[in-house]
Design a protein around this motif. Sequence first.
Motif, PDB file in Angstrom:
ATOM      1  N   ALA A  75      48.903  40.239  53.692  1.00 25.73           N
ATOM      2  CA  ALA A  75      48.230  41.257  52.713  1.00 25.73           C
ATOM      3  C   ALA A  75      47.146  40.431  51.846  1.00 25.73           C
ATOM      4  O   ALA A  75      46.223  40.788  51.531  1.00 25.73           O
ATOM      5  N   CYS A  76      47.364  39.159  51.479  1.00 28.12           N
ATOM      6  CA  CYS A  76      46.748  38.340  50.685  1.00 28.12           C
ATOM      7  C   CYS A  76      45.601  37.934  51.461  1.00 28.12           C
ATOM      8  O   CYS A  76      45.513  37.031  52.223  1.00 28.12           O
ATOM      9  N   VAL A  77      44.407  38.254  51.069  1.00 26.24           N
ATOM     10  CA  VAL A  77      43.038  37.803  51.633  1.00 26.24           C
ATOM     11  C   VAL A  77      42.204  37.139  50.561  1.00 26.24           C
ATOM     12  O   VAL A  77      41.721  37.686  49.747  1.00 26.24           O
ATOM     13  N   PRO A  78      41.961  35.764  51.089  1.00 26.67           N
ATOM     14  CA  PRO A  78      40.993  35.064  49.992  1.00 26.67           C
ATOM     15  C   PRO A  78      39.585  35.692  50.001  1.00 26.67           C
ATOM     16  O   PRO A  78      38.882  36.018  51.591  1.00 26.67           O
ATOM     17  N   VAL A  79      39.030  35.930  49.092  1.00 24.14           N
ATOM     18  CA  VAL A  79      37.746  36.714  49.026  1.00 24.14           C
ATOM     19  C   VAL A  79      36.509  35.788  48.069  1.00 24.14           C
ATOM     20  O   VAL A  79      36.939  35.124  47.172  1.00 24.14           O
ATOM     21  N   TRP A 216      42.466  38.963  47.530  1.00 21.35           N
ATOM     22  CA  TRP A 216      42.391  40.484  47.364  1.00 21.35           C
ATOM     23  C   TRP A 216      43.691  41.207  48.057  1.00 21.35           C
ATOM     24  O   TRP A 216      43.723  40.723  49.240  1.00 21.35           O
ATOM     25  N   ILE A 217      44.189  41.990  47.479  1.00 19.21           N
ATOM     26  CA  ILE A 217      45.354  42.603  48.174  1.00 19.21           C
ATOM     27  C   ILE A 217      44.951  44.157  47.929  1.00 19.21           C
ATOM     28  O   ILE A 217      45.257  44.796  46.723  1.00 19.21           O
ATOM     29  N   GLY A 218      44.505  44.800  48.936  1.00 18.05           N
ATOM     30  CA  GLY A 218      44.248  46.186  48.970  1.00 18.05           C
ATOM     31  C   GLY A 218      45.235  47.237  48.268  1.00 18.05           C
ATOM     32  O   GLY A 218      45.097  48.332  47.857  1.00 18.05           O
ATOM     33  N   MET A 223      44.708  43.819  42.019  1.00 21.58           N
ATOM     34  CA  MET A 223      43.937  43.010  42.860  1.00 21.58           C
ATOM     35  C   MET A 223      42.757  43.735  43.557  1.00 21.58           C
ATOM     36  O   MET A 223      41.775  43.523  44.135  1.00 21.58           O
ATOM     37  N   ALA A 224      42.872  45.066  43.650  1.00 24.02           N
ATOM     38  CA  ALA A 224      42.043  46.141  44.412  1.00 24.02           C
ATOM     39  C   ALA A 224      40.901  46.121  43.791  1.00 24.02           C
ATOM     40  O   ALA A 224      39.800  46.402  44.573  1.00 24.02           O
ATOM     41  N   TYR A 225      40.664  45.904  42.628  1.00 27.14           N
ATOM     42  CA  TYR A 225      39.215  45.958  41.749  1.00 27.14           C
ATOM     43  C   TYR A 225      38.208  44.919  42.649  1.00 27.14           C
ATOM     44  O   TYR A 225      36.980  45.171  42.594  1.00 27.14           O
ATOM     45  N   THR A 244      34.536  44.901  56.209  1.00 24.39           N
ATOM     46  CA  THR A 244      33.701  46.085  56.436  1.00 24.39           C
ATOM     47  C   THR A 244      34.326  46.932  55.282  1.00 24.39           C
ATOM     48  O   THR A 244      35.418  46.952  54.595  1.00 24.39           O
ATOM     49  N   ALA A 245      33.400  48.165  55.249  1.00 24.77           N
ATOM     50  CA  ALA A 245      33.931  49.420  54.300  1.00 24.77           C
ATOM     51  C   ALA A 245      35.189  49.970  54.659  1.00 24.77           C
ATOM     52  O   ALA A 245      36.047  50.204  53.849  1.00 24.77           O
ATOM     53  N   ALA A 246      35.483  49.951  55.868  1.00 26.65           N
ATOM     54  CA  ALA A 246      36.925  50.492  56.422  1.00 26.65           C
ATOM     55  C   ALA A 246      38.137  49.618  56.066  1.00 26.65           C
ATOM     56  O   ALA A 246      39.229  49.875  55.506  1.00 26.65           O
ATOM     57  N   GLU A 247      37.856  48.225  56.114  1.00 20.45           N
ATOM     58  CA  GLU A 247      38.917  47.059  55.600  1.00 20.45           C
ATOM     59  C   GLU A 247      38.970  47.329  54.036  1.00 20.45           C
ATOM     60  O   GLU A 247      40.346  47.166  53.597  1.00 20.45           O
ATOM     61  N   LEU A 248      38.158  47.258  53.412  1.00 18.80           N
ATOM     62  CA  LEU A 248      38.023  47.622  51.837  1.00 18.80           C
ATOM     63  C   LEU A 248      38.693  48.999  51.451  1.00 18.80           C
ATOM     64  O   LEU A 248      39.249  48.906  50.418  1.00 18.80           O
TER      65      LEU A 248
END
Length: 250
Positions: A75-79, A216-218, A223-225, A244-248
Amino acid sequence: MSLLKDSPSSSPFARLRFYTTSPYPCAYLPERAARSQVAVPGHLIDAGVYGELVRAGFRRSGLLTYRPSCGACQACVPVRLPVERFAPNRAQRRAVALHAGLEARELPLAFFEEHYALYRRYQIRRHAGGGMDEDSREQYARFLLQSHVDSRLIEFREGDALRMVSVVDVLADGLSAVYTFFDPDVAGASFGTWCILWQAAQCRALGLPHLYLGYWIGATRKMAYKASFRPVEGRIQGVWRELTAAELAR
């Protein structure tokens, strides 16, 4: 302990060791347990090595350098923002206009009572019960004022009023946003958004291509901001790529 699996032995990581912590309650997904991979020894993690670690998905909290290591949970994605391609949206442009009166000043990485008072108010209003709202100057200093890398403490004032404080690390390829706290009692403010835009502008001014924003944790609002800043790149399966928009939207 083991060497970091996704780094060559000739990398700056060669002198480091990495261990995985025991499970602990996840701060963002309360129904789950978390584990972290921690880099040691800390005194070998200078600015250059830390920059490599950040590119490998690590972050720091004071002198502790870590990244999530939670098995099947990813769930935790470095951005990070590629600042030359980033364009603020309408809401972000409104934040720029709204806080046009803010003035930045760099200060030594040191304890200031006024900063700590603002930090306490921010934690109590925004993160009550999360553990960081405890009244502890020592905890605050360990978290934000201890560093082996090139860290900058920036305060933002509107006239005489302290509105926000941000700590950033300077890397070879960008800035890394460590932590920002702000006045939680100003109605209608967008201090957090404004600060990210300010940091991105600093990257451009310094000729640095990236602004690292942490994880980022959707699934969590806290974190979603980060998904509202686009394009944004995430480190997926060891590779940085545009999300991608779908991932976000997940």
